[in-house]
Design a protein around this motif. Sequence first.
Motif, PDB file in Angstrom:
ATOM      1  N   ASP A  77       0.823  -1.215   0.000  1.00 43.61           N
ATOM      2  CA  ASP A  77       0.000   0.000   0.000  1.00 43.61           C
ATOM      3  C   ASP A  77       0.855   1.263   0.000  1.00 43.61           C
ATOM      4  N   GLU A  78       1.924   1.273   0.822  1.00 48.79           N
ATOM      5  CA  GLU A  78       2.697   2.496   1.019  1.00 48.79           C
ATOM      6  C   GLU A  78       3.813   2.695   0.006  1.00 48.79           C
ATOM      7  N   VAL A  79       4.307   1.615  -0.587  1.00 47.33           N
ATOM      8  CA  VAL A  79       5.382   1.741  -1.575  1.00 47.33           C
ATOM      9  C   VAL A  79       4.868   1.584  -3.002  1.00 47.33           C
ATOM     10  N   TRP A  80       4.052   0.568  -3.232  1.00 48.65           N
ATOM     11  CA  TRP A  80       3.513   0.353  -4.582  1.00 48.65           C
ATOM     12  C   TRP A  80       2.331   1.283  -4.856  1.00 48.65           C
ATOM     13  N   GLY A  81       1.481   1.482  -3.859  1.00 47.35           N
ATOM     14  CA  GLY A  81       0.389   2.430  -3.999  1.00 47.35           C
ATOM     15  C   GLY A  81      -0.791   1.897  -4.773  1.00 47.35           C
ATOM     16  N   PHE A  82      -1.653   2.829  -5.152  1.00 50.60           N
ATOM     17  CA  PHE A  82      -2.938   2.448  -5.742  1.00 50.60           C
ATOM     18  C   PHE A  82      -2.805   1.740  -7.070  1.00 50.60           C
ATOM     19  N   GLU A  83      -1.670   1.937  -7.769  1.00 50.24           N
ATOM     20  CA  GLU A  83      -1.565   1.379  -9.118  1.00 50.24           C
ATOM     21  C   GLU A  83      -1.218  -0.100  -9.130  1.00 50.24           C
ATOM     22  N   TYR A  84      -0.952  -0.683  -7.942  1.00 46.73           N
ATOM     23  CA  TYR A  84      -0.524  -2.078  -7.901  1.00 46.73           C
ATOM     24  C   TYR A  84      -1.694  -3.000  -7.592  1.00 46.73           C
ATOM     25  N   TYR A  85      -1.794  -4.083  -8.363  1.00 44.38           N
ATOM     26  CA  TYR A  85      -2.906  -5.015  -8.206  1.00 44.38           C
ATOM     27  C   TYR A  85      -2.426  -6.445  -7.974  1.00 44.38           C
ATOM     28  N   GLY A  86      -1.155  -6.601  -7.630  1.00 46.57           N
ATOM     29  CA  GLY A  86      -0.604  -7.933  -7.487  1.00 46.57           C
ATOM     30  C   GLY A  86      -0.751  -8.490  -6.085  1.00 46.57           C
ATOM     31  N   ASP A  87       0.079  -9.509  -5.764  1.00 50.51           N
ATOM     32  CA  ASP A  87      -0.020 -10.145  -4.454  1.00 50.51           C
ATOM     33  C   ASP A  87       1.238  -9.875  -3.643  1.00 50.51           C
ATOM     34  N   SER A  88       1.198 -10.272  -2.365  1.00 47.61           N
ATOM     35  CA  SER A  88       2.259  -9.916  -1.434  1.00 47.61           C
ATOM     36  C   SER A  88       3.574 -10.637  -1.708  1.00 47.61           C
ATOM     37  N   ARG A  89       3.574 -11.639  -2.548  1.00 46.83           N
ATOM     38  CA  ARG A  89       4.817 -12.344  -2.860  1.00 46.83           C
ATOM     39  C   ARG A  89       5.822 -11.400  -3.524  1.00 46.83           C
ATOM     40  N   THR A  90       5.319 -10.354  -4.147  1.00 49.04           N
ATOM     41  CA  THR A  90       6.192  -9.348  -4.749  1.00 49.04           C
ATOM     42  C   THR A  90       7.166  -8.790  -3.717  1.00 49.04           C
ATOM     43  N   ILE A  91       6.693  -8.543  -2.497  1.00 45.36           N
ATOM     44  CA  ILE A  91       7.545  -8.011  -1.449  1.00 45.36           C
ATOM     45  C   ILE A  91       8.687  -8.974  -1.152  1.00 45.36           C
ATOM     46  N   ASP A  92       8.374 -10.265  -1.027  1.00 42.73           N
ATOM     47  CA  ASP A  92       9.396 -11.261  -0.716  1.00 42.73           C
ATOM     48  C   ASP A  92      10.495 -11.282  -1.777  1.00 42.73           C
ATOM     49  N   VAL A  93      10.104 -11.169  -3.027  1.00 43.74           N
ATOM     50  CA  VAL A  93      11.084 -11.194  -4.123  1.00 43.74           C
ATOM     51  C   VAL A  93      11.999  -9.975  -4.053  1.00 43.74           C
ATOM     52  N   HIS A  94      11.416  -8.797  -3.820  1.00 41.01           N
ATOM     53  CA  HIS A  94      12.221  -7.583  -3.756  1.00 41.01           C
ATOM     54  C   HIS A  94      13.152  -7.591  -2.551  1.00 41.01           C
ATOM     55  N   VAL A  95      12.678  -8.084  -1.407  1.00 46.73           N
ATOM     56  CA  VAL A  95      13.538  -8.179  -0.222  1.00 46.73           C
ATOM     57  C   VAL A  95      14.689  -9.140  -0.490  1.00 46.73           C
ATOM     58  N   LYS A  96      14.414 -10.262  -1.132  1.00 46.48           N
ATOM     59  CA  LYS A  96      15.465 -11.232  -1.463  1.00 46.48           C
ATOM     60  C   LYS A  96      16.554 -10.581  -2.314  1.00 46.48           C
ATOM     61  N   ARG A  97      16.140  -9.799  -3.305  1.00 46.98           N
ATOM     62  CA  ARG A  97      17.111  -9.134  -4.172  1.00 46.98           C
ATOM     63  C   ARG A  97      17.917  -8.084  -3.409  1.00 46.98           C
ATOM     64  N   LEU A  98      17.252  -7.354  -2.509  1.00 45.54           N
ATOM     65  CA  LEU A  98      17.967  -6.360  -1.709  1.00 45.54           C
ATOM     66  C   LEU A  98      18.987  -7.024  -0.794  1.00 45.54           C
ATOM     67  N   ARG A  99      18.622  -8.153  -0.199  1.00 52.00           N
ATOM     68  CA  ARG A  99      19.547  -8.843   0.701  1.00 52.00           C
ATOM     69  C   ARG A  99      20.810  -9.296  -0.031  1.00 52.00           C
ATOM     70  N   GLU A 100      20.663  -9.676  -1.276  1.00 51.39           N
ATOM     71  CA  GLU A 100      21.835 -10.078  -2.051  1.00 51.39           C
ATOM     72  C   GLU A 100      22.829  -8.922  -2.182  1.00 51.39           C
ATOM     73  N   LYS A 101      22.317  -7.692  -2.143  1.00 54.98           N
ATOM     74  CA  LYS A 101      23.162  -6.507  -2.256  1.00 54.98           C
ATOM     75  C   LYS A 101      23.689  -6.031  -0.900  1.00 54.98           C
ATOM     76  N   LEU A 102      22.955  -6.352   0.191  1.00 53.92           N
ATOM     77  CA  LEU A 102      23.215  -5.699   1.467  1.00 53.92           C
ATOM     78  C   LEU A 102      23.777  -6.587   2.571  1.00 53.92           C
ATOM     79  N   GLU A 103      23.511  -7.869   2.529  1.00 54.31           N
ATOM     80  CA  GLU A 103      23.879  -8.719   3.660  1.00 54.31           C
ATOM     81  C   GLU A 103      25.394  -8.745   3.881  1.00 54.31           C
TER      82      GLU A 103
END
Length: 236
Positions: A182-208
């Motif tokens: 709701d707060e990052v994707w906003g009104f234009e997003y109609y997908g499911d919450s798995r999107t968050i998991d994928v983006h976090v996984k990609r960020l961790r590859e850069k940050l851990e």
Amino acid sequence: MASEKVMVVDDDKNICELLRLYLEKEGYSVILCNDGQEAVVKFNALNPDFVLLDIMLPSLDGWQVCREIRKKSNIPIIMLTAKGETFDKVLGLELGADDYVVKPFDTKEVVARIKAVLRRISQTSQAEEIKEVSYDKLTVNMTRYELKVDGRVIDTPPKELELLFHLASNPNRVYTRDQLLDEVWGFEYYGDSRTIDVHVKRLREKLEGVSEQWALKTVWGVGYKFEVRDGAKSES
């Protein structure tokens, strides 16, 4: 009126023409491609501001095209996927796509998503005040859309940056997946919450492992947080 260039890549010429009609009506310049190799060539030559990319393409498939674009650019990419093909959605996000639209789709919805993403990036880049958050060996700058880790600039898709900036701007606060959608994707997003998991996984590859002062943490059964040790400070 809009002036951005949108590249539409789909082997279905009817879909291409329909999207071109709607986008040009909104003032966008439209580049059409019907196969993957043509898309890579036109991308390099014409420098579009946005790519709408089908997966099933001749010559090079959408995944290969996405990889080629991400080697050179962080412009927004929306993938077109077949209905119910979860693997396609997840792989597209892992390769650097910012979102996906499921076929068959409502053309007006696709145009609304494109407009919303371009508008948000444009407004951010034109802001006079630098929007930045910094921690030990980490800086996220939303004016330049730049992620710097341990002194090096790391190529990062816009949506990943926005998610990290949102979490890091609110250290130690736990967010559910729905809150982040709701707060990052906003009104234009109609997908499911798995999107968050994928983006976090990609960020961790850069940050851990970069710093012991902060970490991107999973709160099991709830969601995610940007955890900061006592005494670590952020700047904005």
